[in-house]
Design an enzyme around this catalytic site. Structure first.
Site, PDB file in Angstrom:
ATOM      1  N   LEU A   1       0.852  -1.181   0.000  1.00  0.00           N
ATOM      2  CA  LEU A   1       0.000   0.000   0.000  1.00  0.00           C
ATOM      3  C   LEU A   1       0.895   1.241   0.000  1.00  0.00           C
ATOM      4  CD1 LEU A   1      -2.550  -1.144   2.721  1.00  0.00           C
ATOM      5  CD2 LEU A   1      -2.929  -1.105   0.240  1.00  0.00           C
ATOM      6  N   ALA A   2       0.308   2.381  -0.292  1.00  0.00           N
ATOM      7  CA  ALA A   2       1.117   3.602  -0.303  1.00  0.00           C
ATOM      8  C   ALA A   2       1.848   3.782   1.027  1.00  0.00           C
ATOM      9  CB  ALA A   2       0.235   4.810  -0.600  1.00  0.00           C
ATOM     10  N   GLU A   3       1.190   3.464   2.133  1.00  0.00           N
ATOM     11  CA  GLU A   3       1.832   3.589   3.446  1.00  0.00           C
ATOM     12  C   GLU A   3       1.406   2.459   4.371  1.00  0.00           C
ATOM     13  OE1 GLU A   3       4.036   5.897   4.116  1.00  0.00           O
ATOM     14  OE2 GLU A   3       3.648   7.384   2.549  1.00  0.00           O
ATOM     15  N   THR A   4       2.351   2.012   5.174  1.00  0.00           N
ATOM     16  CA  THR A   4       2.075   1.188   6.343  1.00  0.00           C
ATOM     17  C   THR A   4       2.557   1.958   7.559  1.00  0.00           C
ATOM     18  OG1 THR A   4       2.245  -0.927   5.172  1.00  0.00           O
ATOM     19  CG2 THR A   4       2.597  -0.961   7.553  1.00  0.00           C
TER      20      THR A   4
END
Length: 269
Positions: free
Chosen positions: A45-48
């Protein structure tokens, strides 16, 4: 085998499968950096976001953000997602959570259906764009600003919302301009003060669906240009997202909604 909880939350939306998805992993203590990066890569995902209880009386959690390829210094949607997990699962009696991050203290207040984040005002400043910028973006920007995110992001201001919606930048040409990331913005329509899209090839993110941190630069710019401190913004990516903004001195209040779409267990050796 270690088992750790993981949640996936769509941020800046009130509908599943909208906004920007982030994974949130509450941990008792931070794991090795290489393992944190591998988890983020696995989530893809774009961020974790990784949150760890803080030992300080002035902070509730330590918070770090990872894209699939790097750790970043500032992230809005994964902070919103982390606060959602805190309020929904970890401390449902709390009305505020304080995160210590690489960009300083970030507080999030639970206000009805909305979460309001307190982020820094990045005070974007005019600059000259790199050579080849217009070709990479597919349209000549009317103004270029240093977004001051700490990650060499540029704020590119265009004339109208339709230009932002139809912008088709060249991924290879954008990547060749590394280390830059690109926040494109224009005046809004239909009651929206301004619109935006964001491209971060230097962080392994071709296009970010909704980018809270970008509004730490975009909101002050539009507040000054429009002569108003409270703004309604929309990120017009394919998923789309809605943000309510208030510029207060050196801070930007960023409000949005969040929807949990998945929860599970992370299995580690």
């Amino acid at each position: 085998m270690r088992e750790l909880p993981v949640y996936q939350v769509d941020a800046f939306t009130n509908q599943p499968f909208g906004g920007n998805p982030a994974a949130v992993c509450p941990l008792p203590a931070f794991l090795d950096d290489g393992l944190l990066q591998n988890i983020a890569l696995e989530n893809n995902l774009a961020e974790t976001a990784f949150i760890v209880p803080s030992a300080s009386d002035d902070v509730d959690y330590e918070l770090r953000w990872f894209t699939p390829s790097i750790e970043v210094q500032l992230c809005g949607h994964a902070t919103l997602a982390s606060a959602h997990v805190v309020f929904r699962h970890l401390h449902p009696d709390w009305e505020m959570v304080r995160f210590n991050t690489a960009s300083g203290l970030m507080t999030v207040v639970h206000a009805g259906d909305f979460l309001e984040m307190d982020f820094p005002n990045l005070h974007p400043k005019p600059m000259s764009g790199p050579e080849g910028l217009a070709e990479a973006m597919g349209a000549a920007p009317s103004e270029v600003l240093d977004a001051n995110t700490g990650d060499d992001d540029l704020l590119l201001v265009y004339d109208n919302a339709q230009t932002i919606r139809t912008l088709a930048p060249d991924p290879l040409k954008m990547a060749a301009l590394s280390p830059y990331g690109f926040i494109v913005t224009a005046p809004g329509d239909d009651g929206i003060d301004f619109v935006s899209r964001c491209f971060f090839p230097n962080k392994g993110i071709p296009e970010d669906p909704v980018t809270g941190s970008a509004h730490c630069a975009a909101a002050p710019y539009w507040a000054q240009r429009l002569g108003k401190q409270e703004l309604r913004a929309k990120q017009v990516s394919a998923r789309g997202g809605d943000l309510w903004l208030k510029v207060v001195g050196d801070r930007v209040k960023i409000s949005g909604q969040a929807v949990e779409v998945m929860r599970g267990t992370l299995l580690l050796p």
